[in-house]
Motif scaffolding. Structure first.
Motif, short mmCIF file in Angstrom:
data_model
loop_
_atom_site.label_atom_id
_atom_site.label_comp_id
_atom_site.label_asym_id
_atom_site.label_seq_id
_atom_site.Cartn_x
_atom_site.Cartn_y
_atom_site.Cartn_z
N LEU A 188 -5.43 4.80 2.49
CA LEU A 188 -5.13 6.08 1.86
C LEU A 188 -5.70 7.25 2.65
CD1 LEU A 188 -3.79 7.45 -0.54
CD2 LEU A 188 -5.93 7.20 -1.81
N LYS A 189 -6.91 7.10 3.17
CA LYS A 189 -7.51 8.18 3.98
C LYS A 189 -6.64 8.49 5.19
CE LYS A 189 -12.32 7.33 2.67
NZ LYS A 189 -13.65 6.83 3.11
N ASP A 207 -8.79 -2.03 3.72
CA ASP A 207 -8.46 -2.02 2.30
C ASP A 207 -7.63 -0.78 1.96
OD1 ASP A 207 -10.24 0.13 2.19
OD2 ASP A 207 -11.89 -1.09 1.44
N PHE A 208 -7.28 -0.64 0.70
CA PHE A 208 -6.42 0.47 0.28
C PHE A 208 -7.09 1.82 0.48
CE2 PHE A 208 -4.70 3.39 -2.97
CZ PHE A 208 -3.39 3.47 -2.51
N ASP A 209 -8.39 1.92 0.26
CA ASP A 209 -9.09 3.20 0.44
C ASP A 209 -8.98 3.68 1.88
OD1 ASP A 209 -9.81 3.36 -2.19
OD2 ASP A 209 -11.83 2.56 -1.90
N GLU A 210 -9.18 2.77 2.83
CA GLU A 210 -9.05 3.13 4.25
C GLU A 210 -7.61 3.54 4.56
OE1 GLU A 210 -12.07 0.36 6.69
OE2 GLU A 210 -10.77 -0.74 5.31
N TYR A 251 0.83 -1.20 0.00
CA TYR A 251 0.00 0.00 0.00
C TYR A 251 0.87 1.26 0.00
CZ TYR A 251 -4.27 -2.69 1.05
OH TYR A 251 -5.35 -3.56 1.00
N GLN A 293 2.20 1.97 -3.36
CA GLN A 293 1.17 2.42 -4.29
C GLN A 293 0.76 3.87 -4.06
OE1 GLN A 293 -2.23 -0.29 -4.38
NE2 GLN A 293 -0.86 -2.03 -4.02
N THR A 294 1.25 4.48 -2.98
CA THR A 294 0.83 5.83 -2.62
C THR A 294 1.90 6.83 -3.06
OG1 THR A 294 -0.29 4.89 -0.68
CG2 THR A 294 0.06 7.28 -0.70
#
Length: 254
Positions: free
Chosen positions: A111-112, A106-109, A20, A23-24
């Motif tokens: 990223l936030k 998940d990735f959305d969590e 993760y 990916q950021t």
């Protein structure tokens, strides 16, 4: 780029978070550790801005590791806890963690939470830069009219002229502001904020209250009447603060 360390004793979880990070765009993976001792040694080397830190690990826990890190904000990395237990959120808040991620996430969590950390780091860098620039100024009265506090896992700007009053609640304070329906709650002492408010417009009238004199609409037997957001609030005057407060009022009475 935010130098990011991943700490987790579970290889699968550790590698997932590392993926993760990679990916950021604004994060750069600077290391992976399987225990808190290894992480402590890596942090001591410097150049770590953010840690994704598992709470439960053999030996030293993630909470203990965070408590052992330097108090100085210039040396202390930001921390986002990763845990399977939601009860650690409260303790994470007390330790000034940026956020916590409840496994599995998940990735959305992810990223936030990472964006929250990015904002805090940018705000602190800006504040540090402003402080350095101010040190070169010959105008000693040019004090900033705002400050930042940590509230709900983020930094919130407090414009000093907009403060109506501040209420102390043991380890926390509530800051009431103009045009804000809810106060800002932050883990802070009333005394620390009182030192920051050097303006003569602010005065402590009770062991639990500091008020902005500009919002006083009256004084009666019950205390000081403050008017804001189309409502009136009465703040009690403590016996130990009454003389100083009334002296200030008399100096502004015609």
């Amino acid at each position: 780029m935010i130098q990011t360390l991943v700490v987790d004793d579970e290889p699968l979880a550790q590698n997932l978070v590392a993926q993760y990070v990679q990916q950021t765009p604004f994060l750069e993976l600077c290391g992976q550790c399987s225990n808190a001792k290894e992480a402590y040694d890596r942090i001591s080397e410097g150049n770590v801005d953010l840690i994704f830190l598992d709470v439960q690990m053999p030996g030293m826990s993630g909470l203990t590791l965070m408590k052992s890190m330097p108090e100085s904000s210039a040396l202390r990395p930001k921390v986002i806890f990763t845990t399977a237990f939601s009860e650690y959120a409260i303790e994470g808040f007390k330790l000034d963690a940026v956020d916590y991620l409840l496994k599995p996430f998940d990735f959305d969590e992810f990223l936030k939470a990472a964006v929250k950390a990015q904002r805090q780091i940018e705000l602190e860098q800006q504040a540090y830069s402003n402080a350095n620039n101010a040190s070169f100024s010959t105008d000693t009265n040019n004090e900033e009219d705002y400050f930042f506090v940590k509230s709900e896992y983020k930094l919130v700007r407090i414009d000093i002229p907009k403060i109506i009053y501040i209420e102390g609640l043991k380890d926390y304070i509530k800051i009431y502001l103009e045009n804000e329906s809810k106060p800002i709650l932050t883990l802070q002492s009333l005394k620390a904020v009182e030192r920051r408010l050097s303006s003569p417009d602010f005065i402590r009238i009770h062991r639990s209250f500091i008020i902005n004199i500009n919002h006083v609409r009256g004084i009666d037997r019950a205390g000081v009447i403050l008017s804001f957001n189309q409502t009136n609030t009465t703040i009690p005057i403590g016996d130990g603060y009454r003389a100083t407060f009334m002296q200030l009022i008399e100096s502004r009475t015609i």
